[in-house]
Motif scaffolding. Structure first.
Motif, PDB file in Angstrom:
ATOM      1  N   ASP A   1      -1.193  32.910   9.027  1.00 36.97           N
ATOM      2  CA  ASP A   1      -1.295  31.594   9.662  1.00 36.97           C
ATOM      3  C   ASP A   1      -0.272  30.601   9.121  1.00 36.97           C
ATOM      4  OD1 ASP A   1      -2.389  29.828  11.493  1.00 36.97           O
ATOM      5  OD2 ASP A   1      -3.763  28.967  10.008  1.00 36.97           O
ATOM      6  N   LEU A   2       0.950  31.077   8.874  1.00 35.13           N
ATOM      7  CA  LEU A   2       1.968  30.178   8.330  1.00 35.13           C
ATOM      8  C   LEU A   2       2.698  29.403   9.422  1.00 35.13           C
ATOM      9  CD1 LEU A   2       3.518  32.349   5.486  1.00 35.13           C
ATOM     10  CD2 LEU A   2       1.897  30.475   5.285  1.00 35.13           C
ATOM     11  N   ARG A   3       2.634  29.860  10.649  1.00 35.02           N
ATOM     12  CA  ARG A   3       3.338  29.146  11.724  1.00 35.02           C
ATOM     13  C   ARG A   3       2.819  27.728  11.878  1.00 35.02           C
ATOM     14  NH1 ARG A   3       2.467  33.148  16.637  1.00 35.02           N
ATOM     15  NH2 ARG A   3       0.540  33.457  15.455  1.00 35.02           N
ATOM     16  N   THR A   4       1.518  27.566  11.773  1.00 35.60           N
ATOM     17  CA  THR A   4       0.924  26.245  11.961  1.00 35.60           C
ATOM     18  C   THR A   4       0.894  25.438  10.668  1.00 35.60           C
ATOM     19  OG1 THR A   4      -1.264  27.225  11.598  1.00 35.60           O
ATOM     20  CG2 THR A   4      -0.484  27.036  13.875  1.00 35.60           C
ATOM     21  N   ARG A   5       0.844  26.122   9.532  1.00 37.80           N
ATOM     22  CA  ARG A   5       0.729  25.415   8.259  1.00 37.80           C
ATOM     23  C   ARG A   5       2.073  24.890   7.766  1.00 37.80           C
ATOM     24  NH1 ARG A   5      -2.109  29.120   4.124  1.00 37.80           N
ATOM     25  NH2 ARG A   5      -1.514  27.347   2.826  1.00 37.80           N
TER      26      ARG A   5
ATOM     27  N   PHE B   1       4.982  35.378   9.501  1.00 38.99           N
ATOM     28  CA  PHE B   1       4.445  34.380  10.430  1.00 38.99           C
ATOM     29  C   PHE B   1       3.410  34.932  11.413  1.00 38.99           C
ATOM     30  CE2 PHE B   1       8.737  32.784   9.332  1.00 38.99           C
ATOM     31  CZ  PHE B   1       8.335  31.638   8.665  1.00 38.99           C
ATOM     32  N   ARG B   2       3.296  36.265  11.477  1.00 38.38           N
ATOM     33  CA  ARG B   2       2.266  36.841  12.337  1.00 38.38           C
ATOM     34  C   ARG B   2       1.439  37.882  11.603  1.00 38.38           C
ATOM     35  NH1 ARG B   2       4.316  38.222  18.296  1.00 38.38           N
ATOM     36  NH2 ARG B   2       2.040  38.371  18.483  1.00 38.38           N
TER      37      ARG B   2
ATOM     38  N   PRO C   1       5.254  24.431   9.783  1.00 33.24           N
ATOM     39  CA  PRO C   1       6.071  24.540  10.997  1.00 33.24           C
ATOM     40  C   PRO C   1       7.562  24.340  10.740  1.00 33.24           C
ATOM     41  CG  PRO C   1       4.838  22.479  10.985  1.00 33.24           C
ATOM     42  CD  PRO C   1       4.303  23.303   9.859  1.00 33.24           C
TER      43      PRO C   1
ATOM     44  N   PHE D   1       8.822  27.570   9.552  1.00 32.11           N
ATOM     45  CA  PHE D   1       8.775  28.555  10.633  1.00 32.11           C
ATOM     46  C   PHE D   1       9.986  28.432  11.549  1.00 32.11           C
ATOM     47  CE2 PHE D   1       7.499  29.209  15.128  1.00 32.11           C
ATOM     48  CZ  PHE D   1       7.435  30.596  15.107  1.00 32.11           C
ATOM     49  N   TRP D   2      10.260  27.243  12.037  1.00 34.50           N
ATOM     50  CA  TRP D   2      11.335  27.090  13.010  1.00 34.50           C
ATOM     51  C   TRP D   2      12.710  27.267  12.371  1.00 34.50           C
ATOM     52  CZ3 TRP D   2      10.285  27.655  17.803  1.00 34.50           C
ATOM     53  CH2 TRP D   2       9.041  27.277  18.317  1.00 34.50           C
TER      54      TRP D   2
ATOM     55  N   TRP E   1      10.029  38.318   9.648  1.00 32.27           N
ATOM     56  CA  TRP E   1       9.469  37.287  10.533  1.00 32.27           C
ATOM     57  C   TRP E   1       8.063  37.650  10.979  1.00 32.27           C
ATOM     58  CZ3 TRP E   1       7.749  36.660  15.559  1.00 32.27           C
ATOM     59  CH2 TRP E   1       7.713  35.349  16.053  1.00 32.27           C
TER      60      TRP E   1
ATOM     61  N   THR F   1      13.322  30.870  11.445  1.00 37.81           N
ATOM     62  CA  THR F   1      13.613  31.656  12.653  1.00 37.81           C
ATOM     63  C   THR F   1      15.091  31.548  13.011  1.00 37.81           C
ATOM     64  OG1 THR F   1      11.362  31.307  13.485  1.00 37.81           O
ATOM     65  CG2 THR F   1      13.042  31.960  15.090  1.00 37.81           C
TER      66      THR F   1
END
Length: 663
Positions: free
Chosen positions: A365-369, A445-446, A371, A374-375, A441, A378
């Protein structure tokens, strides 16, 4: 101010900042952060100014004799060409970002003042290497970086991993520096000077007597400093240091120094076809081996470390085919996206509150924590995988295009064998790079690991830096158009053949890795976690069958077990265990070097204690025995002394009579 004066200030300002930081770190802690950030920022501004003035035209040269030596002179000199101007800007950008980032990352660290001062000294040393026009002065910066890396990698010296990593980094790089120093002396002896321009002039006139020997000696030092095979093993272990240090070492200092050195003295290496082939082999093995190792690592920083080794292999490959423009172009692009990758990983680690959560199998759950991480990560991973239009695509294709030109005989800058070695291994590495970038990735992140405690929003000093570095990671590749003069006028436009092959192979690597991840994720949903944790290297299908047949219970928790949905295990198969251990190169070095040295040390210790010390002890025992005998005669009894006196008198009288009678 003249351009020369500005150039002198570029490495001088961080040095003065380091000295001031060490002196005022404890007495005036409020000045520590300004003294860390402002000199680096001022140095960056001056480096940009110098680059604008240099403009990719004629080099800026200035020399002053340091001291009379009676033979080969040592000079304080500058030699700033297009490469030096751009690399100095890269060093300034990354160092400034790292210093700003560190104010948040190490906000509560009690050793932050010494850390910031060492980072400034590190930056100054690299800038000295970049601008130096004399090989001896360059060596000073080269060695200062070595000692700075020792202290910074060992920043968390309370942990045995950090202590061992710092010592290993120091010793392995010093192992390469010994032949490197000999090579510098040999080079200067032939040229009659340590000045770089005179050395290159000697090479151009054919005055280098033993080019192969000199080039191979220099390559040993380059392999140690830039983590090329076979002296690359220190770099993954160096991840025990703070993450901002990793970003600095991997992106703009230390490992970039060796590549930059070869680029600056490339004619020396081109004078020997054998040395160019050796460099190509080193580059090829480095690229492929590190790609396989990265695909098997669980720690996110070790993945990035092996990634750096692979990208250094690309740079060395460009140099092996005689194209320093492509090498420096990739060095610059890589510096931006690799600094971004490490600093984004630092945000992830900081959000988790502990370095132990760097394991990708534990991330969730790192995409939301996070961000921002994450971006920006990427973007950086797409640049790393060389997907157009990100910067890594243009710089990596410049390397592959140069190798293709040499391999097909379109240019004679290097042996054709070097071109084929670099081209084939470069294309294989393109697949591996995209594979481990995709795997990182997906797992980061998933992934379905344990959800780490949320330590709140990250400081703006950390997240803002990520977006700053995301800009060159996305757009710097387009610099091949407006900046050709800084790269020897070399046309860095991507070649159609290698662009299609490289991009196609990268897409294949990414797609196959995604498919493997989907397959292992589906399998993990049916297999008890304990089975996979207990047999992490076993075949997934066999583990599933055995688990179902034996009803193996779930033991341990997911925070302690490897991610059952790791596509790297499926892709590498039985090779995974060996790749995860770096193909056991450390074990080989232990057998070949460490154990013999330890055995020799044991023998020396035995000889010192049992042989040498025996003579020393005997030399001390004789006077001690004589002293004991004399001490026993000193009883303090007057009667004993009178008796001895009378006995002595009698003996003397008898002796005198005997002598007289005999006469």
């Amino acid at each position: 101010m003249t351009t020369t004066t500005l150039a002198v200030l570029v490495p001088l300002l961080p040095f003065l900042g380091a000295v001031a930081g060490l002196l005022l770190g404890r007495t005036a802690p409020g000045f520590v952060r300004p003294l860390a950030v402002l000199p680096a920022l001022a140095s960056l501004v001056l480096a940009v100014t110098v680059a604008v003035h240099q403009g990719g035209g004629l080099p800026i040269d200035s020399h002053t004799e340091l001291t009379p030596t009676g033979s080969v002179p040592i000079e304080l000199g500058l030699h700033i060409d297009g490469f030096a101007a751009l690399v100095a800007v890269l060093v300034g950008v990354v160092a400034t970002c790292v210093q700003i980032y560190s104010t948040g990352y190490l906000h509560d660290d009690p050793r932050y003042p010494s850390y910031a001062a060492l980072v400034s000294l590190f930056t100054s040393a690299m800038l000295l290497v970049v601008y130096s026009g004399d090989l001896m002065v360059l060596l000073v910066g080269w060695e200062i970086m070595g000692i700075c890396s020792y202290f910074l990698v060992g920043h968390y010296w309370e942990t045995p991993e950090a202590r061992a990593a710092s010592l290993k980094a120091f010793l392995v790089t010093k192992l390469g520096d010994v032949p490197f120093l000999i090579g510098l002396f040999a080079l200067a002896t032939d040229a009659g000077s340590f000045r770089i321009t005179r050395v290159l002039g000697t090479v151009a006139s054919g005055g280098l007597h033993h080019p192969t020997v000199v080039a191979l000696l220099l390559l040993a030092g380059v392999a140690g400093k830039s983590a090329l095979f076979p002296l690359h093993t220190w770099l993954p272990d160096a991840m025990a240091g703070p993450t901002p240090v990793s970003a600095l070492i991997h992106a703009a200092t230390m490992v970039a120094a060796g590549i930059y050195f070869v680029a600056r003295l490339l004619p020396v290496f081109q004078a020997s076809a054998a040395a160019m082939v050796v460099l190509a082999v080193m580059a090829g093995v480095t690229m492929v081996g590190s790609g396989l190792a990265a695909l098997a690592q669980d720690d996110i920083k070790r993945v990035l470390a092996y990634s750096t080794i692979g990208q250094l292999g690309y740079m060395a490959g460009a140099l092996a085919v005689g194209d320093r423009g492509a090498a420096v172009f990739h060095l610059l692009a890589h510096g931006a996206f690799k600094a971004l990758l490490f600093l984004a990983a630092g945000v992830i680690i900081h959000a988790s509150g502990t370095n132990s959560l760097a394991a990708m199998s534990r991330m969730k759950d790192l995409r939301t924590r996070v961000p921002d991480a994450f971006w920006t990560m990427t973007v950086a991973l797409l640049a790393l995988a060389a997907i157009p239009p990100f910067s890594g695509f243009f710089s990596k294709e410049a390397v592959l295009g140069a190798a293709e030109h040499v391999a097909t005989g379109h240019t004679g800058q290097a042996p054709g064998a070097s071109g084929w070695i670099v081209l084939v291994t470069g294309l294989v590495t393109a697949v591996l790079t995209a594979a481990y970038a995709t795997r990182l990735w997906l797992l980061a992140f998933r992934g379905q690991g344990a959800e780490a405690p949320d330590h709140g929003r990250q400081p703006v000093t950390m997240t803002a830096v990520l977006w700053v570095l995301a800009v060159p990671s996305l757009a710097f590749g387009l610099a091949f158009g407006p900046l050709p003069d800084w790269f020897d006028g070399r046309d860095l436009t991507p070649v159609l053949t290698t662009s299609v092959l490289g991009t196609g192979l990268a897409l294949v690597g990414g797609i196959v890795t995604y498919g493997a991840w989907r397959h292992t994720a589906a399998l993990a949903a049916r297999v008890p976690l304990g089975a996979v944790a207990a047999h992490p290297d076993a075949d997934a299908g066999r583990v599933e069958a055995e688990a179902i047949a034996s009803h193996e219970p779930v033991y341990g928790d997911i925070a302690q077990a490897p991610d059952p949905a790791d596509p790297g295990r499926l892709l590498l198969g039985p090779l995974h265990r060996h790749a995860a251990a770096g193909f056991h190169l450390d074990a080989v070095y232990s057998v070949l070097f460490v154990r013999p040295v330890q055995a020799g040390a044991t023998l020396v210790r035995f000889l010192d204690r049992e042989v040498v010390d025996t003579y020393v002890r005997a030399a001390g025992a004789l006077p001690r025995w004589l002293g004991t005998a004399v001490r026993r005669a000193q009883t303090g009894n007057v009667q004993t002394y009178v008796s001895a006196l009378l006995a002595g008198t009698v003996v003397l009288v008898v002796a005198a009579l005997l002598v007289a009678t005999g006469a």
